[in-house]
Every structure is written in structure tokens, then in C-alpha cells.
Design a protein around this motif. Sequence first.
Motif, PDB file in Angstrom:
ATOM      1  N   GLY A 120       0.824  -1.206   0.000  1.00 43.70           N
ATOM      2  CA  GLY A 120       0.000   0.000   0.000  1.00 43.70           C
ATOM      3  C   GLY A 120       0.864   1.265   0.000  1.00 43.70           C
ATOM      4  O   GLY A 120       2.071   1.189  -0.172  1.00 43.70           O
ATOM      5  N   LEU A 121       0.311   2.417   0.168  1.00 50.96           N
ATOM      6  CA  LEU A 121      -1.101   2.681   0.409  1.00 50.96           C
ATOM      7  C   LEU A 121      -1.807   2.818  -0.946  1.00 50.96           C
ATOM      8  O   LEU A 121      -1.743   1.908  -1.740  1.00 50.96           O
ATOM      9  N   SER A 122      -2.456   3.937  -1.211  1.00 48.83           N
ATOM     10  CA  SER A 122      -3.175   4.061  -2.471  1.00 48.83           C
ATOM     11  C   SER A 122      -2.204   4.095  -3.648  1.00 48.83           C
ATOM     12  O   SER A 122      -1.176   4.752  -3.606  1.00 48.83           O
ATOM     13  N   HIS A 123      -2.520   3.364  -4.679  1.00 53.69           N
ATOM     14  CA  HIS A 123      -1.832   3.465  -5.960  1.00 53.69           C
ATOM     15  C   HIS A 123      -2.541   2.581  -6.979  1.00 53.69           C
ATOM     16  O   HIS A 123      -3.317   1.695  -6.616  1.00 53.69           O
ATOM     17  N   ARG A 124      -2.281   2.875  -8.225  1.00 58.40           N
ATOM     18  CA  ARG A 124      -2.861   2.082  -9.301  1.00 58.40           C
ATOM     19  C   ARG A 124      -1.747   1.599 -10.213  1.00 58.40           C
ATOM     20  O   ARG A 124      -0.998   2.393 -10.767  1.00 58.40           O
ATOM     21  N   LEU A 125      -1.644   0.268 -10.327  1.00 56.11           N
ATOM     22  CA  LEU A 125      -0.671  -0.338 -11.223  1.00 56.11           C
ATOM     23  C   LEU A 125      -1.317  -0.590 -12.584  1.00 56.11           C
ATOM     24  O   LEU A 125      -2.521  -0.860 -12.658  1.00 56.11           O
ATOM     25  N   PRO A 126      -0.530  -0.524 -13.654  1.00 54.61           N
ATOM     26  CA  PRO A 126      -1.076  -0.785 -14.988  1.00 54.61           C
ATOM     27  C   PRO A 126      -1.226  -2.281 -15.230  1.00 54.61           C
ATOM     28  O   PRO A 126      -0.688  -2.838 -16.201  1.00 54.61           O
ATOM     29  N   TRP A 127      -1.953  -2.922 -14.314  1.00 53.30           N
ATOM     30  CA  TRP A 127      -2.117  -4.372 -14.363  1.00 53.30           C
ATOM     31  C   TRP A 127      -3.566  -4.716 -14.667  1.00 53.30           C
ATOM     32  O   TRP A 127      -4.480  -4.132 -14.077  1.00 53.30           O
ATOM     33  N   PRO A 128      -3.782  -5.678 -15.518  1.00 51.31           N
ATOM     34  CA  PRO A 128      -5.146  -6.021 -15.903  1.00 51.31           C
ATOM     35  C   PRO A 128      -5.802  -6.986 -14.924  1.00 51.31           C
ATOM     36  O   PRO A 128      -5.135  -7.606 -14.086  1.00 51.31           O
ATOM     37  N   ASP A 129      -7.103  -7.087 -15.033  1.00 56.95           N
ATOM     38  CA  ASP A 129      -7.795  -8.245 -14.495  1.00 56.95           C
ATOM     39  C   ASP A 129      -7.428  -9.406 -15.410  1.00 56.95           C
ATOM     40  O   ASP A 129      -7.719  -9.377 -16.615  1.00 56.95           O
ATOM     41  N   TRP A 130      -6.766 -10.407 -14.852  1.00 63.15           N
ATOM     42  CA  TRP A 130      -6.227 -11.480 -15.683  1.00 63.15           C
ATOM     43  C   TRP A 130      -7.313 -12.196 -16.482  1.00 63.15           C
ATOM     44  O   TRP A 130      -7.032 -12.824 -17.504  1.00 63.15           O
ATOM     45  N   ARG A 131      -8.562 -12.066 -16.050  1.00 65.18           N
ATOM     46  CA  ARG A 131      -9.648 -12.778 -16.717  1.00 65.18           C
ATOM     47  C   ARG A 131     -10.117 -12.069 -17.983  1.00 65.18           C
ATOM     48  O   ARG A 131     -10.833 -12.667 -18.795  1.00 65.18           O
ATOM     49  N   ALA A 132      -9.718 -10.802 -18.158  1.00 60.00           N
ATOM     50  CA  ALA A 132     -10.192 -10.048 -19.317  1.00 60.00           C
ATOM     51  C   ALA A 132      -9.164  -9.021 -19.755  1.00 60.00           C
ATOM     52  O   ALA A 132      -9.389  -7.815 -19.668  1.00 60.00           O
ATOM     53  N   PRO A 133      -7.985  -9.459 -20.229  1.00 64.96           N
ATOM     54  CA  PRO A 133      -6.965  -8.501 -20.682  1.00 64.96           C
ATOM     55  C   PRO A 133      -7.450  -7.736 -21.901  1.00 64.96           C
ATOM     56  O   PRO A 133      -8.139  -8.284 -22.768  1.00 64.96           O
ATOM     57  N   ASP A 134      -7.057  -6.466 -21.952  1.00 63.94           N
ATOM     58  CA  ASP A 134      -7.506  -5.588 -23.032  1.00 63.94           C
ATOM     59  C   ASP A 134      -6.285  -4.911 -23.652  1.00 63.94           C
ATOM     60  O   ASP A 134      -5.698  -4.010 -23.064  1.00 63.94           O
ATOM     61  N   GLY A 135      -5.879  -5.355 -24.819  1.00 62.72           N
ATOM     62  CA  GLY A 135      -4.757  -4.739 -25.500  1.00 62.72           C
ATOM     63  C   GLY A 135      -3.475  -5.534 -25.349  1.00 62.72           C
ATOM     64  O   GLY A 135      -3.361  -6.460 -24.545  1.00 62.72           O
ATOM     65  N   GLU A 136      -2.466  -5.131 -26.126  1.00 61.77           N
ATOM     66  CA  GLU A 136      -1.212  -5.884 -26.212  1.00 61.77           C
ATOM     67  C   GLU A 136      -0.466  -5.921 -24.879  1.00 61.77           C
ATOM     68  O   GLU A 136       0.043  -6.965 -24.466  1.00 61.77           O
TER      69      GLU A 136
ATOM     70  N   GLU B 174       9.019  -1.552 -17.977  1.00 66.75           N
ATOM     71  CA  GLU B 174       8.735  -0.462 -18.916  1.00 66.75           C
ATOM     72  C   GLU B 174       7.261  -0.079 -18.873  1.00 66.75           C
ATOM     73  O   GLU B 174       6.913   1.108 -18.909  1.00 66.75           O
ATOM     74  N   ILE B 175       6.394  -1.059 -18.785  1.00 66.41           N
ATOM     75  CA  ILE B 175       4.959  -0.787 -18.708  1.00 66.41           C
ATOM     76  C   ILE B 175       4.624  -0.042 -17.426  1.00 66.41           C
ATOM     77  O   ILE B 175       3.851   0.929 -17.429  1.00 66.41           O
ATOM     78  N   ILE B 176       5.236  -0.460 -16.331  1.00 68.82           N
ATOM     79  CA  ILE B 176       4.970   0.195 -15.049  1.00 68.82           C
ATOM     80  C   ILE B 176       5.502   1.626 -15.049  1.00 68.82           C
ATOM     81  O   ILE B 176       4.829   2.562 -14.613  1.00 68.82           O
ATOM     82  N   ARG B 177       6.706   1.826 -15.601  1.00 72.07           N
ATOM     83  CA  ARG B 177       7.302   3.162 -15.598  1.00 72.07           C
ATOM     84  C   ARG B 177       6.523   4.136 -16.481  1.00 72.07           C
ATOM     85  O   ARG B 177       6.567   5.344 -16.272  1.00 72.07           O
ATOM     86  N   ALA B 178       5.823   3.604 -17.465  1.00 70.86           N
ATOM     87  CA  ALA B 178       5.047   4.467 -18.357  1.00 70.86           C
ATOM     88  C   ALA B 178       3.704   4.869 -17.756  1.00 70.86           C
ATOM     89  O   ALA B 178       3.022   5.740 -18.300  1.00 70.86           O
ATOM     90  N   ALA B 179       3.333   4.265 -16.654  1.00 72.40           N
ATOM     91  CA  ALA B 179       2.020   4.532 -16.054  1.00 72.40           C
ATOM     92  C   ALA B 179       2.000   5.901 -15.379  1.00 72.40           C
ATOM     93  O   ALA B 179       3.015   6.396 -14.879  1.00 72.40           O
ATOM     94  N   GLU B 180       0.837   6.519 -15.369  1.00 72.20           N
ATOM     95  CA  GLU B 180       0.642   7.767 -14.644  1.00 72.20           C
ATOM     96  C   GLU B 180       0.250   7.465 -13.203  1.00 72.20           C
ATOM     97  O   GLU B 180      -0.475   6.514 -12.928  1.00 72.20           O
ATOM     98  N   ALA B 181       0.739   8.295 -12.282  1.00 70.54           N
ATOM     99  CA  ALA B 181       0.425   8.094 -10.872  1.00 70.54           C
ATOM    100  C   ALA B 181      -1.056   8.357 -10.627  1.00 70.54           C
ATOM    101  O   ALA B 181      -1.655   9.250 -11.214  1.00 70.54           O
ATOM    102  N   ALA B 182      -1.632   7.544  -9.740  1.00 68.96           N
ATOM    103  CA  ALA B 182      -3.028   7.720  -9.327  1.00 68.96           C
ATOM    104  C   ALA B 182      -3.082   7.484  -7.825  1.00 68.96           C
ATOM    105  O   ALA B 182      -3.378   6.382  -7.361  1.00 68.96           O
ATOM    106  N   ILE B 183      -2.755   8.518  -7.067  1.00 69.65           N
ATOM    107  CA  ILE B 183      -2.681   8.440  -5.605  1.00 69.65           C
ATOM    108  C   ILE B 183      -3.879   9.176  -5.017  1.00 69.65           C
ATOM    109  O   ILE B 183      -4.315  10.190  -5.553  1.00 69.65           O
ATOM    110  N   THR B 184      -4.400   8.659  -3.914  1.00 71.89           N
ATOM    111  CA  THR B 184      -5.577   9.243  -3.266  1.00 71.89           C
ATOM    112  C   THR B 184      -5.224   9.619  -1.836  1.00 71.89           C
ATOM    113  O   THR B 184      -5.502   8.863  -0.893  1.00 71.89           O
TER     114      THR B 184
END
Length: 316
Positions: free
Chosen positions: A184-200, A225-235
Motif C-alpha cells: 500500500g497505500l493508495s496506488h494504481r498499477l497498470p495491471w489487468p484483471d487477468w480474466r479479461a486482458p484488453d490490449g497488447e 517499462e509498462i509500469i514506468r510508463a504509467a501515470e500516478a493515481a494516488i488518493t
Amino acid sequence: MTEIVLGVGASHSTLMNTHWDQTLHKDRAERFRDALHQARDALAEARPDTVVLVGSNHFRGFWLDLIPSFTLGVGECLASGESGTPKGPQPVDVPLARHLADTLVDGGRFDVAFSARLQIDHGQSHAIQYLLDGLGAEIVPLVVNVFAPPLPTLDRCEQLGRAIREAVLAFPGDRRVAVVGSGGLSHRLPWPDWRAPDGEDEEFMVGAWLNGRNNWQDYDQRRREIIRAAEAAITPAFDEEFLALLERGEAHRLTAYTSEQLEEAAGNGAQELRTWLLMASVLDHVPGRRLAYEPMPEWLTGMGVAVLDPADTARA
């Protein structure tokens, strides 16, 4: 007599190790790092023989071919060593770990998975690096599934913490036990729901999680590289509210959230707060003391450190 002497909750980020020089908010980063040192000093003062180390795993020790909700390390424990975190064998308190596994099952409350050769990643080794360095304590690693839905409910994590507390206090040996919750604490990773990936990128991630058991390193560069390209989403408002609950001894109120509600409020990375909740439950929700909170967009995460000390409550 075995006693529970301290609890610590701490965020983790491998970017502390790999991108410190590129960190823009150095004042915040230094305050967070200093708080880790304060927590480490509190652990040293508490003199634990063993640390129950509760953490997540970022698909370097567990893969989609098998994802238990809770896994106790009861034998060897190997750290993967990614991004400058500790690598190789870690000292495990095998008698206490196996006592916990036996007691939880025999009590009829939890059929936890166990591993006699557990691989952990920075979800726990980050805490080993910054909180346990030089203490000489053994660990009992407990991995909580926080990234591959369906996840264990927050209430179930609260219940497991209480069951572990009872089991630790019933251990016939003589141990001073601390508990660390890492994540934690708040953050958003560029990780999919493994059951429904969307995109390459999402399909690549799910493929890495499914196929990486014997060659996770082959996927690591692109993952990062995918993680580093993500935008921060902190609450920060959510983080402040959670830390206030912890300080009042009311972290159990987090159980009012479903997994979906928690992600909506604070991002998918906030699912790691299960580790803090479990830690606080083992400490019987004694009021905590916040050492730091710093929103770190460069690290994609709201970074917090807190200590739960039963001695503070006794003195009060």
C-alpha cells in the motif's frame, strides 16, 4: 512465554532502489526513508526473535497456474532479488511457522496453503532490506493474494489475523514476535484483471503471470517499462483516513469495503492494505503511531509508515 511485541506497517517501492536519483520530491522521499529507519529502530528496541512478515507477491513467486489466498512459508524461503532487494535464502523460524500452520488447520478456522520452499519478492524483501537489516531475527513469511482476483475478502484477512494472534500466543516456546505488514497505500498499477486482458500490454502481462514460473526474469524488462510508463493515481484523502483509523485502533473498519469498492476508492494497489489490516489484527488493533505519509507520484504510490506498540497502550 511467547509474546507479541510490535507491529509495523510500511509501504514498499523498488523505485527507491532503482530510481532514487530521478526522484523529484526528494524531501518527501527522504522523510519516508527516515521513517523506515525509525521503524527499524523501534523493532530493534523491541528485540524480536521472530518477525511474522505479511506481504504481497508481484508474480515472481506465484503465478496463475496456482494462486492460494494465503501461503505460509514453513521451510526454505528464497528472495528473488529484483531491483536491488535482497536475494537468496532468508532465515525462517521453522518451528513457529509450522506451529501456525498446524494450529490454524487443527482449529478448523483456516486451511492455509504452505510452502517448504517459498519464493518471495519485493512485497516482502523490501521490508527485509529496510526494516529487518541487522536485527538477526528470523521470519515467518505469509503471502496474501492481492493481485489475482478473486481476492480473499478484507474480513477474511481480519479473521486470519486474529487466528494467528491466538496461535502465536499459544506457542509453547519462548519467543518475542513482531509483525510487519508490507504494501500500500493508495496506488494504481497498470495491471489487468487477468480474466479479461484488453490490449497488447495487458495480454503480455497475463502471459508473464501464467508462464513465468521458471523464467520470470525474461519478462521483467518489459514489465518494468509498462509500469514506468504509467501515470500516478494516488488518493491522499483515502490514505489519511486509513492512517487515522490505524492510529485510533480502528483499522478493522476497512472490512466494510468490498474488493471492488477498495479499488474504486484507492486503486488496485490499495488491495495490499490487506497486509496492514492483518498485521493490525494480530496486534489486537492497539492504537498506532504514524511515522510518515508522503504521496510519491514518481513511485506511483502513497507511501506510509506506522508502528503499533502494545507497550504504548500499557503505559497509557
